[in-house]
Design a protein around this motif. Sequence first.
Motif, PDB file in Angstrom:
ATOM      1  N   LEU A  67      40.008  30.520  44.848  1.00 17.34           N
ATOM      2  CA  LEU A  67      38.507  30.461  45.231  1.00 17.34           C
ATOM      3  C   LEU A  67      37.786  30.060  43.923  1.00 17.34           C
ATOM      4  O   LEU A  67      37.784  30.547  42.845  1.00 17.34           O
ATOM      5  CB  LEU A  67      37.989  31.973  45.392  1.00 17.34           C
ATOM      6  CG  LEU A  67      36.432  32.395  45.729  1.00 17.34           C
ATOM      7  CD1 LEU A  67      36.014  31.836  46.921  1.00 17.34           C
ATOM      8  CD2 LEU A  67      36.221  33.751  45.944  1.00 17.34           C
ATOM      9  N   ASN A  68      37.157  28.804  44.116  1.00 21.76           N
ATOM     10  CA  ASN A  68      36.584  28.019  43.181  1.00 21.76           C
ATOM     11  C   ASN A  68      35.029  28.045  43.240  1.00 21.76           C
ATOM     12  O   ASN A  68      34.477  27.698  44.276  1.00 21.76           O
ATOM     13  CB  ASN A  68      36.935  26.675  42.990  1.00 21.76           C
ATOM     14  CG  ASN A  68      36.520  25.916  41.795  1.00 21.76           C
ATOM     15  OD1 ASN A  68      35.618  25.110  41.894  1.00 21.76           O
ATOM     16  ND2 ASN A  68      37.122  26.050  40.702  1.00 21.76           N
ATOM     17  N   ILE A  98      42.193  26.073  49.398  1.00 23.70           N
ATOM     18  CA  ILE A  98      41.051  26.133  48.436  1.00 23.70           C
ATOM     19  C   ILE A  98      39.675  26.413  49.392  1.00 23.70           C
ATOM     20  O   ILE A  98      39.334  25.788  50.134  1.00 23.70           O
ATOM     21  CB  ILE A  98      41.157  25.086  47.641  1.00 23.70           C
ATOM     22  CG1 ILE A  98      42.029  24.596  46.812  1.00 23.70           C
ATOM     23  CG2 ILE A  98      39.706  24.724  46.923  1.00 23.70           C
ATOM     24  CD1 ILE A  98      42.370  23.296  46.152  1.00 23.70           C
ATOM     25  N   LEU A  99      39.032  27.299  48.709  1.00 22.30           N
ATOM     26  CA  LEU A  99      37.401  27.331  48.931  1.00 22.30           C
ATOM     27  C   LEU A  99      36.756  26.959  47.919  1.00 22.30           C
ATOM     28  O   LEU A  99      36.826  27.988  46.756  1.00 22.30           O
ATOM     29  CB  LEU A  99      37.381  28.757  49.587  1.00 22.30           C
ATOM     30  CG  LEU A  99      38.063  29.142  50.878  1.00 22.30           C
ATOM     31  CD1 LEU A  99      37.573  30.752  51.325  1.00 22.30           C
ATOM     32  CD2 LEU A  99      37.922  28.409  51.931  1.00 22.30           C
ATOM     33  N   ALA A 100      36.129  25.889  47.692  1.00 18.09           N
ATOM     34  CA  ALA A 100      35.370  25.560  46.700  1.00 18.09           C
ATOM     35  C   ALA A 100      33.722  25.947  46.812  1.00 18.09           C
ATOM     36  O   ALA A 100      32.929  25.081  47.399  1.00 18.09           O
ATOM     37  CB  ALA A 100      35.301  23.859  46.377  1.00 18.09           C
ATOM     38  N   VAL A 101      33.391  27.123  46.612  1.00 18.96           N
ATOM     39  CA  VAL A 101      32.045  27.445  46.802  1.00 18.96           C
ATOM     40  C   VAL A 101      31.087  26.823  45.794  1.00 18.96           C
ATOM     41  O   VAL A 101      31.082  26.995  44.582  1.00 18.96           O
ATOM     42  CB  VAL A 101      31.959  29.178  46.564  1.00 18.96           C
ATOM     43  CG1 VAL A 101      30.611  29.566  46.703  1.00 18.96           C
ATOM     44  CG2 VAL A 101      33.057  29.757  47.408  1.00 18.96           C
ATOM     45  N   PRO A 141      33.034  26.086  35.765  1.00 20.30           N
ATOM     46  CA  PRO A 141      33.583  26.662  36.917  1.00 20.30           C
ATOM     47  C   PRO A 141      34.170  28.001  36.692  1.00 20.30           C
ATOM     48  O   PRO A 141      34.577  28.095  35.585  1.00 20.30           O
ATOM     49  CB  PRO A 141      34.507  25.556  37.285  1.00 20.30           C
ATOM     50  CG  PRO A 141      34.764  24.918  35.932  1.00 20.30           C
ATOM     51  CD  PRO A 141      33.728  25.089  35.076  1.00 20.30           C
ATOM     52  N   THR A 142      34.383  28.808  37.603  1.00 17.00           N
ATOM     53  CA  THR A 142      35.216  29.986  37.592  1.00 17.00           C
ATOM     54  C   THR A 142      36.144  29.789  38.873  1.00 17.00           C
ATOM     55  O   THR A 142      35.533  29.713  39.994  1.00 17.00           O
ATOM     56  CB  THR A 142      34.414  31.009  37.549  1.00 17.00           C
ATOM     57  OG1 THR A 142      33.590  31.348  36.259  1.00 17.00           O
ATOM     58  CG2 THR A 142      35.170  32.472  37.630  1.00 17.00           C
ATOM     59  N   THR A 143      37.507  30.523  38.792  1.00 17.90           N
ATOM     60  CA  THR A 143      38.325  30.251  39.737  1.00 17.90           C
ATOM     61  C   THR A 143      38.859  31.674  39.843  1.00 17.90           C
ATOM     62  O   THR A 143      39.288  32.427  38.783  1.00 17.90           O
ATOM     63  CB  THR A 143      39.429  29.419  39.444  1.00 17.90           C
ATOM     64  OG1 THR A 143      38.675  28.006  39.327  1.00 17.90           O
ATOM     65  CG2 THR A 143      40.448  29.404  40.567  1.00 17.90           C
ATOM     66  N   ILE A 144      38.903  32.116  41.163  1.00 11.77           N
ATOM     67  CA  ILE A 144      39.307  33.596  41.147  1.00 11.77           C
ATOM     68  C   ILE A 144      40.693  33.391  42.315  1.00 11.77           C
ATOM     69  O   ILE A 144      40.448  32.614  43.278  1.00 11.77           O
ATOM     70  CB  ILE A 144      38.547  34.491  42.107  1.00 11.77           C
ATOM     71  CG1 ILE A 144      37.225  34.615  41.059  1.00 11.77           C
ATOM     72  CG2 ILE A 144      39.150  35.808  42.441  1.00 11.77           C
ATOM     73  CD1 ILE A 144      36.120  35.474  41.407  1.00 11.77           C
TER      74      ILE A 144
END
Length: 175
Positions: A67-68, A98-101, A141-144
């Motif tokens: 989750l980005n 990948i879910l790039a929000v 960016p922040t990735t979870i």
Amino acid sequence: MSKKKRLVMRTAILLLLLSAIGYTLYANFFTSKELVGEGDQAPDFVLKDLEGNEVRLSDYKGKGVFLNFWGTWCEPCEREMPYMENQYKVFKDQGVEILAVNIQETNVAVERFKNKHQLTFPIPMDRTDQVRQAYGVVPLPTTILIDENGEIVKKDSGQLTEAKIKEYMEMIKPK
């Protein structure tokens, strides 16, 4: 007003200001702002993608989710997107999504960015900023990283290298 009273008043005001500054520094640097962290269940959400389709996190149960959170104006985000696309091609058939929000941008800007970088993974649009806030994401960016059970494995803020993205996808690949 006598000099002594002015001195007492100035000292009191100075002490009040110093306490306010001290509290602000303490609150900003020594208290946790994380709403979710490692080991927590990832909050579910429903967002629409560029085509208007609903993207629901809980629909990905059983898969690892990268989750980005990103923006088109964010240079580190732009630098890591091709790496994410490369690794998506490798890991999507291994149960990693990948879910790039995207945060509060127009479809036109995001569509242009998507086409420029030939991105094939889903891009949910967080128009109201609620998902970013629910996850306590500040810098982009922040990735979870979320495992197949919906549990948060790791949270990483800042630009990722391709090697780090590959390592993270291996971490969340279903067993």
